[in-house]
Design an enzyme around this catalytic site. Structure first.
Site, PDB file in Angstrom:
ATOM      1  N   SER A  39       3.827   4.988 -17.576  1.00  0.00           N
ATOM      2  CA  SER A  39       2.437   5.436 -17.459  1.00  0.00           C
ATOM      3  C   SER A  39       1.865   5.775 -18.832  1.00  0.00           C
ATOM      4  CB  SER A  39       2.353   6.674 -16.565  1.00  0.00           C
ATOM      5  OG  SER A  39       2.785   6.385 -15.266  1.00  0.00           O
TER       6      SER A  39
HETATM    7  N1  SAH Z   1       6.886   8.001 -13.921  1.00  0.00           N
HETATM    8  C1  SAH Z   1       7.052   6.651 -14.397  1.00  0.00           C
HETATM    9  C2  SAH Z   1       5.972   5.749 -13.833  1.00  0.00           C
HETATM   10  C3  SAH Z   1       6.521   4.432 -13.489  1.00  0.00           C
HETATM   11  S1  SAH Z   1       5.448   3.364 -12.593  1.00  0.00           S
HETATM   12  C4  SAH Z   1       7.071   6.594 -15.910  1.00  0.00           C
HETATM   13  O1  SAH Z   1       6.586   7.532 -16.548  1.00  0.00           O
HETATM   14  O2  SAH Z   1       7.600   5.643 -16.450  1.00  0.00           O
HETATM   15  C5  SAH Z   1       5.749   3.829 -10.918  1.00  0.00           C
HETATM   16  C6  SAH Z   1       7.143   3.707 -10.409  1.00  0.00           C
HETATM   17  O3  SAH Z   1       7.130   3.974  -9.013  1.00  0.00           O
HETATM   18  C7  SAH Z   1       7.783   2.311 -10.566  1.00  0.00           C
HETATM   19  O4  SAH Z   1       8.992   2.422 -11.255  1.00  0.00           O
HETATM   20  C8  SAH Z   1       7.998   1.845  -9.123  1.00  0.00           C
HETATM   21  O5  SAH Z   1       9.156   1.045  -8.946  1.00  0.00           O
HETATM   22  C9  SAH Z   1       8.120   3.172  -8.387  1.00  0.00           C
HETATM   23  N2  SAH Z   1       7.859   3.119  -6.942  1.00  0.00           N
HETATM   24  C10 SAH Z   1       6.959   2.352  -6.277  1.00  0.00           C
HETATM   25  N3  SAH Z   1       7.024   2.604  -4.951  1.00  0.00           N
HETATM   26  C11 SAH Z   1       7.992   3.553  -4.776  1.00  0.00           C
HETATM   27  C12 SAH Z   1       8.541   4.212  -3.629  1.00  0.00           C
HETATM   28  N4  SAH Z   1       8.106   3.979  -2.388  1.00  0.00           N
HETATM   29  N5  SAH Z   1       9.526   5.125  -3.831  1.00  0.00           N
HETATM   30  C13 SAH Z   1       9.985   5.402  -5.078  1.00  0.00           C
HETATM   31  N6  SAH Z   1       9.507   4.797  -6.185  1.00  0.00           N
HETATM   32  C14 SAH Z   1       8.524   3.884  -6.051  1.00  0.00           C
END
Ligand code: SAH
Length: 213
Positions: free
Chosen positions: A64
């Site tokens: 993010s």
């Molecule tokens: N907090 C992370 C953001 C990553 S993007 C950072 O700072 O890097 C969002 C993430 O949510 C992705 O890795 C994606 O695989 C995950 N995601 C999507 N749907 C999900 C679900 N149902 N349960 C857990 N994770 C999920």
């Protein structure tokens, strides 16, 4: 990869940019100044790590944007020792920010590749979430509930009821809601049955996907 004085200097500048964009919580800003974001990214993006931008990580996901991480963290109002559930471990950057604020962090990721990668990475760098879970964040983590705070780092079409039910009274759920764009939404649990809902600006996240099974 190492963390150098130059990286630290770039982080201070990034924090200044976030202040200009409206981030005011000192603990959040200190965490941004402390966490070596470049280590959470693919080495080919290292030179860009302290720009206020999202970047690709593995499995078609993104780390993010720092402003987004700071905005969500500020809304959570984390106090030391609180139990915080993070949905979407991704690169682990938001996890590290929460740990820097001395939260007990439980984090869930549904992409196996990212789950495995961050597990190794956390232990290498000495970040210690209470639990790292490979699974579907839609369901939350009932066995560890209730939580003081829950942060969802992917865009949800609607608020998962399971997450609302796993908040303590007084607890805060920070979740971007929407399909193409998302409205940053804060739910504060006022009592067993009552929630206060507040909406903030528009953001863009990768989608929160339901269980693969
Ligand atoms: N907090 C992370 C953001 C990553 S993007 C950072 O700072 O890097 C969002 C993430 O949510 C992705 O890795 C994606 O695989 C995950 N995601 C999507 N749907 C999900 C679900 N149902 N349960 C857990 N994770 C999920």
């Amino acid at each position: 990869m190492k963390d150098t004085l130059k990286h630290r200097g770039m982080r201070n500048k990034l924090a200044d940019i976030l202040i200009k964009k409206g981030i005011s919580d000192q603990n959040t800003l200190d965490a941004i100044r402390t966490i070596p974001r470049h280590l959470f990214m693919d080495s080919s993006f290292e030179g860009h790590a302290y720009q206020d931008k999202a970047f690709p990580i593995a499995a078609d996901q993104t780390i993010s944007q720092p402003y987004t991480v700071a905005f969500q963290t500020q809304l959570l109002e984390v106090k030391p020792g609180q139990k915080i559930l993070e949905i979407g471990t991704g690169s682990g950057y938001q996890t590290a920010v929460l740990l820097q604020l001395k939260a007990k962090v439980y984090t869930i990721e549904r992409q196996l590749e990212l789950f495995k990668k961050t597990k190794i990475f956390f232990s290498k760098l000495g970040y210690r979430p209470k639990k790292k879970i490979f699974g579907d964040g839609y369901k939350g983590l009932p066995e560890e509930a209730p939580f003081d705070g829950i942060v969802v780092t992917a865009g949800a079409p609607e608020v998962p009821r399971a997450l609302m039910s796993q908040l303590k009274v007084g607890g805060r759920l920070v979740i971007p809601i929407g399909t193409n764009d998302q409205i940053m939404t804060l739910y504060i649990r006022k009592s067993d049955k009552e929630f206060e809902k507040k909406e903030f600006g528009s953001f863009r996240f990768v989608p929160l996907l339901a269980d693969k099974n």
